[in-house]
Design a protein around this motif. Structure first.
Motif, PDB file in Angstrom:
ATOM      1  N   UNK A  95      24.832  51.067  23.326  1.00 47.16           N
ATOM      2  CA  UNK A  95      23.357  50.859  24.063  1.00 47.16           C
ATOM      3  C   UNK A  95      22.740  49.741  23.972  1.00 47.16           C
ATOM      4  N   UNK A  96      22.236  49.293  25.200  1.00 48.82           N
ATOM      5  CA  UNK A  96      21.339  48.241  25.101  1.00 48.82           C
ATOM      6  C   UNK A  96      21.680  46.892  24.558  1.00 48.82           C
ATOM      7  N   UNK A  97      23.171  46.667  24.815  1.00 49.07           N
ATOM      8  CA  UNK A  97      23.626  45.416  24.428  1.00 49.07           C
ATOM      9  C   UNK A  97      22.850  44.048  25.193  1.00 49.07           C
ATOM     10  N   UNK A  98      22.777  43.043  24.593  1.00 51.69           N
ATOM     11  CA  UNK A  98      21.979  41.960  25.139  1.00 51.69           C
ATOM     12  C   UNK A  98      22.502  41.539  26.622  1.00 51.69           C
ATOM     13  N   UNK A  99      23.820  41.821  26.874  1.00 53.76           N
ATOM     14  CA  UNK A  99      24.095  41.571  28.164  1.00 53.76           C
ATOM     15  C   UNK A  99      23.849  42.490  29.323  1.00 53.76           C
ATOM     16  N   UNK A 100      23.663  43.697  28.690  1.00 52.94           N
ATOM     17  CA  UNK A 100      23.120  44.862  29.663  1.00 52.94           C
ATOM     18  C   UNK A 100      21.601  44.444  29.868  1.00 52.94           C
TER      19      UNK A 100
END
Ligand code: PEP
Length: 252
Positions: A95-100
């Protein structure tokens, strides 16, 4: 210091057709089916979750997803719910990957809802935090990561023993540029201090903090040797069985 079993997760991102995913998961299984020294998680794209899950079902390797919505069902075209991931025997969700965050505009508030929904559904969130190069160069890295943690974990305390944090400096993701072991350790210690403020010492010392950002077989062991680095979230190098297996073994 509390013993924390290392955890290495492969984030396949938007890569691998079903046939490719089947081949990769089977090759990883050949090497790691019986391996227990490190917790291993494979996070294929949604389309390959069922197939990869079936391949690894009789091993110690666990299944994870790369994202999900916080609601359990409804009019959210294109989204996947926590219970749908549970249906496929997922145990983890990134969750909250920098790409997201940067490409799809996810905010800390949305990420906080997702973290809560994952925990409520018995999925272990792998919450990603990390600063951009500008933020690091202007001396704001610590502050940025503090804010992401406080906002992303808002309203949670004891439940946090069931979470994994991934510190991923944005400037190191997919760039070939890795944080030095000292940079990683400094930030991981900072993350643990913040977790201690949020959830208390006992919980904070149990939470595993992965490092992510251009981890490769050649640099993994040195990074994983740092006292507050409890494994890795691996992008590019998880797309090939040999390099992923070497990284997992470097954590063992
Ligand atoms: C990631 O995207 O989570 C990541 C760490 O990617 P890479 O290993 O390719 O830098």
């Amino acid at each position: 210091m509390k013993f924390r079993k290392k955890i290495v997760a492969g984030n396949w991102k938007m890569n691998k057709t079903l046939a490719d995913a089947e081949n990769l998961a089977s090759a990883i299984k050949l090497d790691l089916a019986e391996y227990r020294e490190v917790d291993v998680v494979l996070c294929p794209p949604f389309t390959a979750l069922k197939t990869v899950g079936e391949i690894i079902s009789d091993t110690h390797i666990k299944l994870g997803a790369q994202n999900m919505h916080w609601e359990s069902s409804g009019a959210f075209t294109g989204e996947i719910s926590p219970s749908m991931l549970r249906d496929l025997f997922c145990r983890y969700v990134i969750l909250g990957h920098s790409e997201r965050r940067s490409i799809f505009g996810e905010t800390d508030t949305m990420i906080n809802r997702k973290v809560k929904a994952a925990l409520a559904a018995n999925l272990t969130p792998i919450l990603c935090v990390g600063e951009t190069l500008d933020q690091r160069d202007s001396g704001k890295a610590g502050e940025v990561v503090r804010h992401q943690l406080i906002a992303g974990l808002e309203g949670l305390k004891d439940e946090l023993k069931n979470i994994v944090i991934a510190y991923e400096p944005v400037w190191a993701i997919g760039t070939g540029r890795t944080a030095t072991p000292e940079q990683a350790q400094d930030m991981h210690a900072h993350v643990r201090r913040i977790l201690c403020e949020i959830a208390g010492e006992e919980t904070a010392s149990a939470i595993r903090i992965q490092y992510g950002g251009s981890v490769k077989p050649s640099n993994a062991a040195e990074i994983f040797r740092q006292p507050d680095v409890d494994g890795g979230l691996i992008g590019g190098a998880s797309l090939e069985a040999r390099s992923f297996v070497e990284i997992v073994r470097a954590a063992g």
